[in-house]
Design an enzyme around this catalytic site. Structure first.
Site, PDB file in Angstrom:
ATOM      1  CE  LYS A  88     -10.621   7.606  11.195  1.00 38.52           C
ATOM      2  NZ  LYS A  88      -9.986   7.304   9.875  1.00 38.52           N
ATOM      3  NE  ARG A 131      -5.383   5.923  14.344  1.00 42.33           N
ATOM      4  CZ  ARG A 131      -5.742   6.232  13.104  1.00 42.33           C
ATOM      5  NH1 ARG A 131      -6.955   6.752  12.874  1.00 42.33           N
ATOM      6  NH2 ARG A 131      -4.923   6.008  12.096  1.00 42.33           N
ATOM      7  CG  HIS A 156      -3.951  15.409   4.861  1.00 47.28           C
ATOM      8  ND1 HIS A 156      -4.215  14.981   3.576  1.00 47.28           N
ATOM      9  CD2 HIS A 156      -4.298  14.394   5.683  1.00 47.28           C
ATOM     10  CE1 HIS A 156      -4.705  13.752   3.609  1.00 47.28           C
ATOM     11  NE2 HIS A 156      -4.777  13.357   4.870  1.00 47.28           N
ATOM     12  N   GLY A 185       0.839  -1.221   0.000  1.00 49.83           N
ATOM     13  CA  GLY A 185       0.000   0.000   0.000  1.00 49.83           C
ATOM     14  C   GLY A 185       0.859   1.249   0.000  1.00 49.83           C
ATOM     15  CB  ALA A 186      -0.049   4.823  -0.458  1.00 53.97           C
ATOM     16  CB  VAL A 187       0.820   3.843   4.674  1.00 56.64           C
ATOM     17  CG1 VAL A 187       1.562   3.895   6.013  1.00 56.64           C
ATOM     18  CG2 VAL A 187      -0.130   5.026   4.537  1.00 56.64           C
ATOM     19  N   GLY A 200      -4.643  10.155   0.954  1.00 58.99           N
ATOM     20  CA  GLY A 200      -5.176   9.675   2.236  1.00 58.99           C
ATOM     21  C   GLY A 200      -6.219   8.597   2.053  1.00 58.99           C
ATOM     22  NE  ARG A 218      -6.624  -8.040  -4.037  1.00 57.88           N
ATOM     23  CZ  ARG A 218      -6.221  -6.840  -3.616  1.00 57.88           C
ATOM     24  NH1 ARG A 218      -5.448  -6.112  -4.379  1.00 57.88           N
ATOM     25  NH2 ARG A 218      -6.557  -6.371  -2.425  1.00 57.88           N
ATOM     26  CB  CYS A 230      -2.652  11.496   8.102  1.00 62.24           C
ATOM     27  SG  CYS A 230      -4.256  11.199   7.376  1.00 62.24           S
ATOM     28  CG  ASN A 277      -1.503  12.622   3.122  1.00 65.94           C
ATOM     29  OD1 ASN A 277      -1.021  13.457   2.352  1.00 65.94           O
ATOM     30  ND2 ASN A 277      -2.094  11.525   2.670  1.00 65.94           N
TER      31      ASN A 277
HETATM   32  C1  2RA Z   1      -7.839  10.044   4.926  1.00 66.31           C
HETATM   33  N1  2RA Z   1      -6.909  10.090   7.151  1.00 66.31           N
HETATM   34  O1  2RA Z   1      -7.143  11.013   4.599  1.00 66.31           O
HETATM   35  C2  2RA Z   1      -7.478   9.234   6.134  1.00 66.31           C
HETATM   36  C3  2RA Z   1      -6.536   8.141   5.778  1.00 66.31           C
HETATM   37  N2  2RA Z   1      -6.143   7.421   6.920  1.00 66.31           N
HETATM   38  O2  2RA Z   1      -8.817   9.652   4.286  1.00 66.31           O
END
Ligand code: 2RA
Length: 335
Positions: free
Chosen positions: A213, A99, A242, A12-14, A160, A39, A129, A316
């Site tokens: 969040k 969290r 962001h 994934g991106a992260v 994100g 996959r 993020c 982000n």
């Molecule tokens: C978003 N913070 O930007 C979320 C991704 N974890 O959608």
């Protein structure tokens, strides 16, 4: 001593950025296990010149893993994080799964690092993020002047949401420039040349999960359930980075000059605050691909005697997720 590391969600991106940050910071990696869904298993990844194959998480035995970095969504974390912890790994989870759990520390490396020492379940939660960058910027001000209320509007990039959203923005932008139908798939409406006032799912109180969040995580990280937070999350046609328009009210008056002075010496922060054209941070000119949380537009609120406004920008995927997770891993192995 070499540290045996597993990255869950490695494609994934992260996950990919976690790998890059581990290499950049010369983290003492011993064995490295790149894990993903069946996959993605078999995909090839290079780490410090080593060619590694992504393995199927479902059939992986976590015995011997010291640090497990998770970024594969809440369901995967809920199912597999306890298994890795039971096998002796310290789990650093980038999903929202744990969290809010009282027995799971929620940690921003520069803000509340000591909190990660108490981890009865062997799991440490990485904040969202948008919370990560907000706390990095506001913690120094909170410690000096006591923040009572935060009004924040976020302008969140499509990375994100993930790889498919990055592709959607690119595809729609090209379609629009060729007078073709943008055909929204990832987002409910077109994101190219548009802004969408929604992040995550709508809740009964009219806010979205992404907005709440910011409320819950701010109070936990700053250790103050009395802080009032009023968020609006907006998705914008930006690839990485962001941005947040932040308006705080403090117990004690703090001037813009004092806030700027505090932030200039704050860990993880870079102040870009000149009252001239371009004298402020943006995702494209500053944040994308870089580690700091950038702060600008610092000014006293003309509508409130103890109000302060500021503009906070960060990558982000890096500080917002991968970098902080690796910083927490560095804190764990330094214990
Ligand atoms: C978003 N913070 O930007 C979320 C991704 N974890 O959608």
């Amino acid at each position: 001593n070499p540290v045996n590391v597993a990255i869950v969600g490695a494609t994934g991106a992260v996950g990919e950025t976690m790998l890059k940050v581990l290499e950049e910071r010369d983290f003492p990696v011993g064995e490295l296990h790149l894990l993903a869904s069946e996959r993605s298993a078999g995909a090839k990844v290079v780490f410090k010149g080593r060619h590694l194959a992504v393995k199927d998480l479902a059939t992986f035995d976590p015995a011997g893993v010291d640090i497990a970095l998770f970024s594969a969504g809440g369901d995967v974390s809920k199912e597999f994080a306890p298994k890795f912890a039971a096998a002796g790994a310290v789990v650093i989870d980038n999903s929202s799964a744990f969290r809010r759990d009282a027995d799971v520390p929620l940690v921003v490396a520069e803000v509340n690092p000591d909190a990660l020492r108490v981890r009865p379940r062997g799991i440490i939660a990485n904040p969202n993020c948008s919370t990560m960058q907000l706390m990095t910027a506001l913690a120094p001000i909170h410690r000096e002047a006591g923040i009572q209320r935060i009004n924040v509007a976020t302008y969140q990039s499509v990375s994100g949401t993930g790889r498919r959203a990055l592709e959607e923005l690119g595809r729609q932008t090209a379609a629009m420039l060729n007078f073709q139908d943008p055909k929204p798939e990832v987002y409910p409406v077109q994101i190219a040349f548009n802004v969408i006032p929604q992040g995550g799912d709508f809740l009964d109180n009219g806010y979205t999960s992404e907005e709440m969040k910011l409320v819950w995580e701010t109070r936990k990280i700053l250790g103050d359930e009395s802080i009032q937070v009023n968020p609006t999350v907006v998705r914008v046609p930006v690839f990485y980075g962001h941005s947040e328009a932040v308006h705080i009210e403090t117990r004690d008056k703090i001037t813009a000059a004092r806030a700027r002075q505090l932030l200039e010496s704050a860990p993880g922060v870079e102040v870009v605050d000149e009252r001239r054209d371009g004298g402020y941070p943006t995702p494209v000119t500053h944040a994308s691909g870089n580690d700091p949380v950038y702060v600008g537009r610092i000014r006293e609120d003309i509508s409130h005697p103890r109000g302060l406004s500021l503009w906070v920008v960060a990558d982000n995927i890096r500080k917002g997720a991968a970098l902080n997770a690796v910083q927490l891993a560095e804190l764990v192995i330094a214990e």
